[in-house]
Design a protein around this motif. Structure first.
Motif, PDB file in Angstrom:
ATOM      1  N   VAL A 118      -4.598   7.305   1.367  1.00  0.00           N
ATOM      2  CA  VAL A 118      -4.346   6.124   2.190  1.00  0.00           C
ATOM      3  C   VAL A 118      -5.129   6.200   3.500  1.00  0.00           C
ATOM      4  O   VAL A 118      -5.677   5.194   3.963  1.00  0.00           O
ATOM      5  N   ALA A 119      -5.200   7.384   4.089  1.00  0.00           N
ATOM      6  CA  ALA A 119      -5.984   7.535   5.321  1.00  0.00           C
ATOM      7  C   ALA A 119      -7.451   7.204   5.063  1.00  0.00           C
ATOM      8  O   ALA A 119      -8.118   6.577   5.906  1.00  0.00           O
ATOM      9  N   ALA A 120      -7.970   7.592   3.900  1.00  0.00           N
ATOM     10  CA  ALA A 120      -9.366   7.299   3.570  1.00  0.00           C
ATOM     11  C   ALA A 120      -9.571   5.802   3.358  1.00  0.00           C
ATOM     12  O   ALA A 120     -10.628   5.250   3.721  1.00  0.00           O
ATOM     13  N   ILE A 121      -8.591   5.125   2.769  1.00  0.00           N
ATOM     14  CA  ILE A 121      -8.688   3.676   2.614  1.00  0.00           C
ATOM     15  C   ILE A 121      -8.761   3.005   3.981  1.00  0.00           C
ATOM     16  O   ILE A 121      -9.606   2.129   4.219  1.00  0.00           O
ATOM     17  N   TYR A 133      -1.579   2.070 -13.627  1.00  0.00           N
ATOM     18  CA  TYR A 133      -0.987   2.336 -12.311  1.00  0.00           C
ATOM     19  C   TYR A 133       0.450   1.823 -12.169  1.00  0.00           C
ATOM     20  O   TYR A 133       1.122   2.155 -11.193  1.00  0.00           O
ATOM     21  N   THR A 134       0.926   0.991 -13.069  1.00  0.00           N
ATOM     22  CA  THR A 134       2.321   0.528 -13.104  1.00  0.00           C
ATOM     23  C   THR A 134       2.755  -0.079 -11.773  1.00  0.00           C
ATOM     24  O   THR A 134       3.805   0.254 -11.230  1.00  0.00           O
ATOM     25  N   GLY A 135       1.922  -0.944 -11.228  1.00  0.00           N
ATOM     26  CA  GLY A 135       2.299  -1.698 -10.042  1.00  0.00           C
ATOM     27  C   GLY A 135       1.996  -1.039  -8.726  1.00  0.00           C
ATOM     28  O   GLY A 135       2.194  -1.658  -7.674  1.00  0.00           O
ATOM     29  N   LEU A 136       1.526   0.193  -8.721  1.00  0.00           N
ATOM     30  CA  LEU A 136       1.228   0.878  -7.457  1.00  0.00           C
ATOM     31  C   LEU A 136      -0.266   1.204  -7.338  1.00  0.00           C
ATOM     32  O   LEU A 136      -0.643   2.225  -6.788  1.00  0.00           O
ATOM     33  N   GLY A 137      -1.107   0.313  -7.833  1.00  0.00           N
ATOM     34  CA  GLY A 137      -2.530   0.605  -7.861  1.00  0.00           C
ATOM     35  C   GLY A 137      -3.315   0.199  -6.642  1.00  0.00           C
ATOM     36  O   GLY A 137      -4.503   0.524  -6.555  1.00  0.00           O
ATOM     37  N   VAL A 138      -2.714  -0.518  -5.692  1.00  0.00           N
ATOM     38  CA  VAL A 138      -3.482  -0.962  -4.532  1.00  0.00           C
ATOM     39  C   VAL A 138      -4.139   0.224  -3.837  1.00  0.00           C
ATOM     40  O   VAL A 138      -5.316   0.181  -3.473  1.00  0.00           O
ATOM     41  N   ALA A 139      -3.399   1.306  -3.667  1.00  0.00           N
ATOM     42  CA  ALA A 139      -3.970   2.501  -3.049  1.00  0.00           C
ATOM     43  C   ALA A 139      -4.353   3.552  -4.082  1.00  0.00           C
ATOM     44  O   ALA A 139      -5.425   4.160  -3.992  1.00  0.00           O
ATOM     45  N   ALA A 140      -3.506   3.779  -5.076  1.00  0.00           N
ATOM     46  CA  ALA A 140      -3.760   4.859  -6.035  1.00  0.00           C
ATOM     47  C   ALA A 140      -5.036   4.641  -6.831  1.00  0.00           C
ATOM     48  O   ALA A 140      -5.593   5.592  -7.383  1.00  0.00           O
ATOM     49  N   VAL A 179       0.864  -1.180   0.000  1.00  0.00           N
ATOM     50  CA  VAL A 179       0.000   0.000   0.000  1.00  0.00           C
ATOM     51  C   VAL A 179       0.899   1.228   0.000  1.00  0.00           C
ATOM     52  O   VAL A 179       1.559   1.521   1.003  1.00  0.00           O
ATOM     53  N   SER A 180       0.953   1.928  -1.109  1.00  0.00           N
ATOM     54  CA  SER A 180       1.820   3.102  -1.236  1.00  0.00           C
ATOM     55  C   SER A 180       0.982   4.371  -1.227  1.00  0.00           C
ATOM     56  O   SER A 180      -0.064   4.433  -1.884  1.00  0.00           O
ATOM     57  N   ASP A 181       1.469   5.379  -0.525  1.00  0.00           N
ATOM     58  CA  ASP A 181       0.760   6.664  -0.559  1.00  0.00           C
ATOM     59  C   ASP A 181       1.233   7.534  -1.716  1.00  0.00           C
ATOM     60  O   ASP A 181       0.769   8.657  -1.881  1.00  0.00           O
ATOM     61  N   SER A 182       2.129   7.011  -2.549  1.00  0.00           N
ATOM     62  CA  SER A 182       2.595   7.784  -3.702  1.00  0.00           C
ATOM     63  C   SER A 182       1.605   7.672  -4.849  1.00  0.00           C
ATOM     64  O   SER A 182       1.190   6.576  -5.231  1.00  0.00           O
ATOM     65  N   LEU A 183       1.258   8.820  -5.414  1.00  0.00           N
ATOM     66  CA  LEU A 183       0.450   8.869  -6.636  1.00  0.00           C
ATOM     67  C   LEU A 183       1.329   9.047  -7.868  1.00  0.00           C
ATOM     68  O   LEU A 183       0.810   9.086  -8.984  1.00  0.00           O
ATOM     69  N   THR A 184       2.640   9.142  -7.666  1.00  0.00           N
ATOM     70  CA  THR A 184       3.556   9.536  -8.742  1.00  0.00           C
ATOM     71  C   THR A 184       4.655   8.507  -9.008  1.00  0.00           C
ATOM     72  O   THR A 184       5.704   8.840  -9.530  1.00  0.00           O
ATOM     73  N   HIS A 185       4.412   7.246  -8.618  1.00  0.00           N
ATOM     74  CA  HIS A 185       5.408   6.197  -8.784  1.00  0.00           C
ATOM     75  C   HIS A 185       6.716   6.557  -8.069  1.00  0.00           C
ATOM     76  O   HIS A 185       7.821   6.391  -8.594  1.00  0.00           O
ATOM     77  N   GLY A 186       6.540   7.033  -6.858  1.00  0.00           N
ATOM     78  CA  GLY A 186       7.690   7.402  -6.055  1.00  0.00           C
ATOM     79  C   GLY A 186       7.925   8.894  -6.031  1.00  0.00           C
ATOM     80  O   GLY A 186       7.585   9.616  -6.971  1.00  0.00           O
ATOM     81  N   LEU A 187       8.523   9.347  -4.937  1.00  0.00           N
ATOM     82  CA  LEU A 187       8.725  10.775  -4.729  1.00  0.00           C
ATOM     83  C   LEU A 187       9.705  11.366  -5.742  1.00  0.00           C
ATOM     84  O   LEU A 187       9.472  12.455  -6.290  1.00  0.00           O
ATOM     85  N   ALA A 188      10.789  10.644  -6.018  1.00  0.00           N
ATOM     86  CA  ALA A 188      11.785  11.169  -6.955  1.00  0.00           C
ATOM     87  C   ALA A 188      11.200  11.303  -8.359  1.00  0.00           C
ATOM     88  O   ALA A 188      11.451  12.289  -9.064  1.00  0.00           O
ATOM     89  N   HIS A 189      10.403  10.341  -8.767  1.00  0.00           N
ATOM     90  CA  HIS A 189       9.782  10.415 -10.083  1.00  0.00           C
ATOM     91  C   HIS A 189       8.781  11.562 -10.142  1.00  0.00           C
ATOM     92  O   HIS A 189       8.698  12.275 -11.148  1.00  0.00           O
ATOM     93  N   GLY A 190       8.033  11.739  -9.061  1.00  0.00           N
ATOM     94  CA  GLY A 190       7.097  12.854  -9.017  1.00  0.00           C
ATOM     95  C   GLY A 190       7.800  14.196  -9.130  1.00  0.00           C
ATOM     96  O   GLY A 190       7.317  15.112  -9.810  1.00  0.00           O
ATOM     97  N   LEU A 191       8.966  14.304  -8.493  1.00  0.00           N
ATOM     98  CA  LEU A 191       9.728  15.552  -8.563  1.00  0.00           C
ATOM     99  C   LEU A 191      10.214  15.814  -9.980  1.00  0.00           C
ATOM    100  O   LEU A 191      10.245  16.965 -10.440  1.00  0.00           O
TER     101      LEU A 191
END
Length: 482
Positions: free
Chosen positions: A130-133, A400-407, A100-112
């Motif tokens: 994530v808090a809502a989940i 979602y590229t593998g991070l869809g559980v939360a996103a 469960v990742s709170d990143s919507l951007t495939h990681g913080l560095a990628h988002g930056l």
């Protein structure tokens, strides 16, 4: 005298390692650990005949289930129907690692690198998501083993140590509880001789049993009044005066609005195939560890672990002390092929077993009980694509590229916002308003993907130095990752 230190010796060593790996997976069931349970839900009925609805949701994975729940919570009087071609959670939602990742951007560095001006907002929205989940899990008493325990990213090559130091500093700059660990510290937490350092993130995502989460969300949706039909494949759309007619093999639904959440599976809107790349990921699960084996690992907080390579592994303990170990290979098949025949791949499962033995040599002799694979949906920028079409009647959130559980919950919210014509903080994001670069068509797509995969592996082998092809992709914000 035999030379035990030359190429022949290395060949013998590699051959022996492969033989051990083959023995370790020999009895593994070709089945998904999460869903291979006697208490899995009974099948729901197929849609037959004609009916009407306010909203039809296509896909019974996380995106579709969240869309149905959020739509009913927004308007309890709405008639919402979910159509699933197989069974709830059949695709990536029921066969992932449960991270469960709170990143919507495939990681913080990628988002930056992609949305520096919006990253603060994206970070906050991801944490709120994530808090809502967690709130929904509590509200509907969903027994899915949700633990917001964070995760550890480990360095397994010397060049990754400095990269993780920069990552820890980046996380701290955005308010995360990030602790940089040296080799001794990270090995004292999780006992692997391969670790050279790590970053421990706390209060930032965690773990869940993904199948039980999907099943629980389906029950929650039904408790709110949603109708779910399984074994119901959508075959197409027709226009109608009041909206859209959704056609299935045995029925049809006249509705006002549609949400598509098919992700890696062939979408009923063919145009989406230009942007979505289905990539096969593979997983093993060990037999249950003994108490002595569990103690040898340490791992007191049982957080998820990933390593820091381009070709990376992810692994975790389950609540009953199995180890799930997956990743590394990310395999694309020509023509966007998605087929159950591809769920098993001996070469990758054997390679994972070898890597597991390298990571945890103290568990020598542990065998695997389950082996499987499945397609995840990637875009060229590694983050979801959102949109609306057909006179603003059909919305989608895919990729979602593998991070869809939360996103996926965030994606469902965006799709519903678009259908309602609401301008929200979400829909104003550039990540939502702008599409990624499409993948090239076949026959060019396959060789481009393969070239990129090889370039990523080469970068790992060259201390992280990215060659000209990866630098070109970086320049245009595109690439390929698992």
């Amino acid at each position: 005298m035999t030379n035990w230190y030359g190429p022949a010796a290395r060949d013998r060593s590699a051959s022996a390692a492969q033989a051990r790996a083959q023995r370790a997976i020999a009895d593994a069931a070709p089945a998904i650990f999460w869903t291979d349970r006697p208490d899995r839900p009974q099948p729901r009925s197929r849609l037959t005949g004609a009916r009407s609805a306010d909203l039809v949701v296509i896909g019974g994975g996380f995106t579709g289930l969240w869309a149905a729940i959020l739509a009913k919570q927004d308007n309890p009087a709405a008639d919402v129907v979910v159509l699933e071609a197989r069974s709830i959670g059949f695709g990536a939602s029921g066969r992932n690692g449960g991270f469960v990742s709170d990143s919507l951007t495939h990681g913080l560095a990628h988002g930056l690198s992609q949305w520096p001006d919006e990253l603060e907002t994206l970070v906050r929205l991801g944490r709120e998501n994530v808090a809502a989940i967690a709130g929904t899990v509590r509200q509907f008493d969903i027994d899915a083993g949700l633990r917001l325990c964070g995760k550890t990213t480990v360095a397994v090559a010397a060049h990754q140590v400095a990269e993780l130091a920069a990552l820890a500093e980046l996380h701290r700059s955005y308010g995360d509880d990030a602790t940089l660990l040296d080799g001794d510290q990270v090995r004292a937490d999780v006992a692997s001789p391969t670790y050279l350092g790590g970053v421990r993130l706390r209060g930032s995502g965690g773990l869940v049993d993904p199948a039980r989460l999907a099943w629980g969300l389906a029950r929650a949706a039904e408790a709110l009044g949603v109708t779910i039909h399984e074994d119901t494949r959508v075959t197409g759309f027709d226009r109608s005066r009041g909206g859209v007619v959704v056609r299935t093999g045995d029925g049809r639904i006249s509705c006002h609005r549609v949400v598509i959440g098919t992700n890696a599976y062939p979408p009923p809107l063919r145009r989406l195939r230009h942007w979505i790349l289905p990539v096969y990921d593979y997983v093993l699960v060990t037999e249950r560890l003994t108490d002595a084996q569990r103690m040898e690992l340490r791992w007191p907080e049982a957080q998820g672990v990933t390593d820091a390579g381009n070709q990376f592994h992810y692994y975790r303990l389950t609540d009953d002390n199995h180890i799930l170990f997956g990743g590394f290979d990310a395999v694309y098949r020509f023509g966007n092929r998605v087929d159950e025949a591809l769920d098993q791949r001996d070469a990758t499962h054997r390679l994972l077993a070898q890597h597991f033995a390298d990571t945890f040599p103290q568990l020598d002799g542990v065998r695997f009980t389950h082996r499987w694979g499945g397609a995840i949906d990637s875009t060229t920028r590694f983050t979801p694509m959102f949109g609306i079409t057909r006179d603003r009647r059909i919305a989608y959130a895919v990729g979602y590229t593998g991070l869809g559980v939360a996103a996926s919950r965030f994606g469902a919210q965006v799709a519903l916002d678009l259908l309602a014509g609401r301008e929200t903080e979400r829909t104003r994001l550039r990540m939502v308003r702008r599409r990624p670069v499409p993948f090239p068509p076949e026959p060019l797509r396959y060789p481009v993907v393969e070239l990129t995969r090889r370039a990523l592996a080469a970068a790992d082998a060259r201390d992280g130095r990215r060659g000209p092809w990866l630098r070109l992709l970086d320049r245009f914000g595109v690439g390929f990752n698992s």
